[in-house]
Design a protein around this motif. Structure first.
Motif, PDB file in Angstrom:
ATOM      1  N   HIS A 118       4.362   6.248   2.594  1.00  0.00           N
ATOM      2  CA  HIS A 118       4.497   5.461   3.829  1.00  0.00           C
ATOM      3  C   HIS A 118       3.831   6.180   5.006  1.00  0.00           C
ATOM      4  CE1 HIS A 118       7.682   8.133   5.296  1.00  0.00           C
ATOM      5  NE2 HIS A 118       8.384   7.935   4.198  1.00  0.00           N
ATOM      6  N   CYS A 119       3.770   5.520   6.149  1.00  0.00           N
ATOM      7  CA  CYS A 119       3.135   6.081   7.338  1.00  0.00           C
ATOM      8  C   CYS A 119       3.698   7.478   7.614  1.00  0.00           C
ATOM      9  CB  CYS A 119       3.390   5.186   8.544  1.00  0.00           C
ATOM     10  SG  CYS A 119       2.491   3.634   8.443  1.00  0.00           S
TER      11      CYS A 119
ATOM     12  N   ALA B   9       9.250   4.007   9.066  1.00  0.00           N
ATOM     13  CA  ALA B   9       9.506   4.464   7.697  1.00  0.00           C
ATOM     14  C   ALA B   9      10.068   5.890   7.697  1.00  0.00           C
ATOM     15  CB  ALA B   9       8.221   4.395   6.882  1.00  0.00           C
TER      16      ALA B   9
ATOM     17  N   GLU C 129       4.535  -3.772   5.241  1.00  0.00           N
ATOM     18  CA  GLU C 129       4.370  -3.775   6.701  1.00  0.00           C
ATOM     19  C   GLU C 129       2.955  -4.189   7.100  1.00  0.00           C
ATOM     20  OE1 GLU C 129       6.876  -3.418   8.629  1.00  0.00           O
ATOM     21  OE2 GLU C 129       5.691  -3.640  10.452  1.00  0.00           O
ATOM     22  N   SER C 130       1.985  -3.759   6.297  1.00  0.00           N
ATOM     23  CA  SER C 130       0.593  -3.996   6.683  1.00  0.00           C
ATOM     24  C   SER C 130       0.177  -5.454   6.550  1.00  0.00           C
ATOM     25  CB  SER C 130      -0.336  -3.168   5.795  1.00  0.00           C
ATOM     26  OG  SER C 130       0.002  -1.821   5.850  1.00  0.00           O
TER      27      SER C 130
ATOM     28  N   CYS D 225       8.488   1.756   2.795  1.00  0.00           N
ATOM     29  CA  CYS D 225       7.694   1.046   3.796  1.00  0.00           C
ATOM     30  C   CYS D 225       8.660   0.285   4.715  1.00  0.00           C
ATOM     31  CB  CYS D 225       6.701   0.103   3.112  1.00  0.00           C
ATOM     32  SG  CYS D 225       5.528  -0.632   4.270  1.00  0.00           S
ATOM     33  N   ASP D 226       8.675   0.704   5.942  1.00  0.00           N
ATOM     34  CA  ASP D 226       9.463   0.140   7.040  1.00  0.00           C
ATOM     35  C   ASP D 226      10.728  -0.641   6.659  1.00  0.00           C
ATOM     36  OD1 ASP D 226       7.485   1.291   8.599  1.00  0.00           O
ATOM     37  OD2 ASP D 226       7.462  -0.382   9.989  1.00  0.00           O
TER      38      ASP D 226
ATOM     39  N   ASN E 142       0.807  -1.227   0.000  1.00  0.00           N
ATOM     40  CA  ASN E 142       0.000   0.000   0.000  1.00  0.00           C
ATOM     41  C   ASN E 142       0.837   1.272   0.000  1.00  0.00           C
ATOM     42  OD1 ASN E 142       0.291  -1.554   2.581  1.00  0.00           O
ATOM     43  ND2 ASN E 142      -0.052   0.466   3.430  1.00  0.00           N
ATOM     44  N   CYS E 143       2.052   1.212   0.540  1.00  0.00           N
ATOM     45  CA  CYS E 143       2.868   2.427   0.664  1.00  0.00           C
ATOM     46  C   CYS E 143       3.627   2.764  -0.617  1.00  0.00           C
ATOM     47  CB  CYS E 143       3.864   2.267   1.807  1.00  0.00           C
ATOM     48  SG  CYS E 143       3.039   2.046   3.383  1.00  0.00           S
TER      49      CYS E 143
HETATM   50 FE1  FES Z   1       4.148   1.011   5.099  1.00  0.00          FE
HETATM   51 FE2  FES Z   1       3.604   1.978   7.646  1.00  0.00          FE
HETATM   52  S1  FES Z   1       2.515   0.472   6.461  1.00  0.00           S
HETATM   53  S2  FES Z   1       5.240   2.409   6.338  1.00  0.00           S
END
Ligand code: FES
Length: 578
Positions: free
Chosen positions: A201-202, A208, A93-94, A129-130, A60-61
């Motif tokens: 990203h978050c 991230a 990450e998700s 992403c992380d 998603n990121c």
């Molecule tokens: Fe990708 Fe938080 S879900 S950085």
């Protein structure tokens, strides 16, 4: 340091071994490039640039990375390079279970081998992403091929009924309200719609945002690039600038290990502290440094945390989110505030030193990026605790915890693993109070496996209803950088290998003093010895495959959770071409 006599002689390019010789093997290479529609002029005598793209429909990121890869290619062509996009594993990450951390080293290994086995003179590492950030950097550092990191950029801020929402942080906050009975189903559903509203990203100071900022300070990104929101047109222009710059780095043979020096890692720790960065950064920095041949210890983090205070007023330690941080001056603005703590001569991919990159950097909103005279926290972001419960160390983020819990003594309630915690934590018959210390075992690198982000252990519903919002919680797990609370994490050695955390029993008193860096289990040595003699490890979970490799090779948190065999010496890393 970069080669002092850089040359533009195409025969010095690594890819020339594939494309240039007048032999049958190179005929095959060239004819297959032509099969893909490239002309000789497209690749001959040019640096070949691998664009390592972690785009995936399950990430998603990184949903904008297809466009960004095209923008990178535009820059590479403009600068006289030959771009080839190469997909690599995407650590989402998700969605990845048990945790993306379990696969960080697998992506690092894939990156290292991808860079080595293909005719690549320079690489653009596309991540954000992380765990994609440390993984790409670890792999590129081991391969030691010129590389530039293209950060995904944070997503835009979330919103619910006029209130800003921050990734993760506000999910935890409103989940507690829901568990306490203060939030209806419709509101919860509206929050779900409003918390993640764009690619990127978050946008809190989670792993991230922390790790991309650190990648920049390590010298691997274009100056200021890591704060740019993912959907800004500036981000697209930055991508093509990455493409142009990597061609220069490939000609000049500027390799990751030229940049990733002791000074660079010192600067990274300073930045982590000033940002109030994710506790995960400690593990990743130790692992990345290990790949560069630099030794980092937990004590270095604690030492710098005493000198550099948190000045980024970003959730979860503060109030704002990354979009505000960018508008306030971004990472360059923040670094300009802590200049006196930085080693400014460190080289970067811009071709300038860190100090030169900071020339003219300003802060435009002193509430978001505070001066050192008015910090968000009295000290740096992460402290290291030790004691008979964590002889090799544990970490805590004091700025994200309730003050009363930073010096606390209370009785333990122990859960033997996460399934046990999930089953019993809300059981009122346990009779927990706000003073209890919640302990989770078997959540570390081997125990879980993968040291997942379980460390923000849930508070029992019945205590939430009484208004309790923080408790002392101890585990050998990690927690998301977006999380908060008095959570003691990364306890080492972990319980699954017989660390003292495995010996804690219900009712034992545990004492934490953050000021004294103390984590003490109030049980005599004799009793602990007796318990140790009774302790037995759990049977191995995996007999084959990646799980077995992981369990056999993973190191503990203070060593970076890297694979032992990836730390060993340098190889003859050029493949034979016969
Ligand atoms: Fe990708 Fe938080 S879900 S950085």
């Amino acid at each position: 340091m970069p080669d002092p006599t850089p040359t533009r002689d195409p025969s010095t390019l690594r890819s020339a071994r594939w494309w240039a010789p007048d032999d049958q093997r190179s005929f095959g290479h060239r004819s297959r490039l032509k099969q893909m529609g490239f002309n000789t002029e497209d690749f001959q005598a040019k640096p070949t640039i691998g664009i390592l793209n972690t785009w995936s429909e399950v990430n998603n990121c990184h949903t904008h990375f297809r466009d960004r890869a095209e923008e990178v290619k535009r820059g590479v062509w403009q600068a006289g390079g030959f771009p080839l996009e190469i997909p690599v594993m995407s650590l989402s990450e998700s969605f990845m279970k048990p945790t993306s951390m379990y696969y960080r080293n697998l992506l690092a290994l894939e990156v290292e081998e991808t860079l080595k086995c293909y005719p690549i003179d320079g690489a653009v590492l596309m991540g954000g992403c992380d765990k994609t950030v440390p993984a790409l950097i670890m792999g590129a550092t081991s391969a030691n091929i010129p590389s530039i990191f293209l950060p995904a950029g944070p997503m835009l801020k979330g919103c619910w009924r006029g209130e800003t929402l921050g990734s993760g942080t506000d999910m935890w906050k409103y989940w507690a309200e829901r568990q306490a009975g203060n939030l209806c189903e419709d509101s919860w559903s509206e929050l779900e719609d409003g918390i993640a509203r764009s690619p990127g990203h978050c946008m809190t100071m989670g792993t991230a945002s922390t790790m991309t900022a650190i990648a920049e300070v390590l010298g691997l990104c274009l100056p200021g690039s890591t704060s740019i929101p993912a959907v800004h047109s500036t981000h697209a222009r930055m991508a093509s600038q990455c493409g142009r710059q990597i061609v220069e780095l490939a000609w000049d043979k500027v390799r990751p290990r030229d940049l990733l020096t002791e000074d660079a890692f010192h600067n990274a720790i300073v930045t982590d502290m000033a940002l109030g960065g994710s506790t995960n950064a400690i593990i990743h920095l130790i692992a990345m440094a290990g790949r560069a041949g630099v030794s980092l210890t937990l004590d270095q983090f604690d030492e710098i945390s005493q000198q550099v205070q948190v000045i980024a007023n970003i959730r979860p330690c503060g109030e704002h989110v990354m979009e505000d941080f960018y508008d306030a001056g971004g990472i360059l603005g923040l670094l300009s505030q802590v200049k006196e703590h930085l080693r400014l001569d460190a080289p970067t991919v811009s071709g300038k030193t860190l100090g030169e990159n900071l020339e003219g950097a300003e802060v435009f909103d002193e509430d978001v990026i505070r001066p050192l005279s008015r910090p968000v926290g009295k000290a740096g972001g992460t402290f290291v605790l030790r004691g008979n419960l964590a002889p090799d160390g544990a970490v805590i983020k004091p700025t994200a915890a309730e003050e009363r819990l930073l010096s606390h003594r209370g009785p333990a309630v122990v859960f033997s693993d996460y399934a046990d915690l999930k089953d019993r934590i809300h059981d009122e018959s346990l009779g927990l109070t706000a003073d209890h210390v919640i302990v989770l075992q078997n959540a570390g690198p081997i125990g879980a496996p993968g040291i997942p982000e379980w460390g923000m252990l849930p508070i029992p519903d019945y205590l939430l209803k009484q208004g309790v919002r923080d408790m002392l919680r101890i585990s050998d797990a990690r927690m998301s950088g977006t999380s908060y609370g008095a959570c003691v994490l990364h306890v080492a050695p972990e319980s699954a290998i017989g660390g003292p955390l495995a010996l804690v029993q219900d009712g034992d008193f545990i004492e934490v003093s953050v000021a004294e860096r103390k984590l003490h289990l109030d049980v005599s040595d004799e009793v602990l010895e007796e318990r140790r003699s009774q302790w037995k490890p759990r049977p191995k979970r995996f007999q084959r495959g990646y799980g077995r490799l992981y369990a056999d090779e993973i190191t503990q948190a203070p060593e970076g959770c890297d694979f032992r065999f990836l730390h060993q010496g340098e190889d003859d890393d050029e493949p034979d071409i016969f």
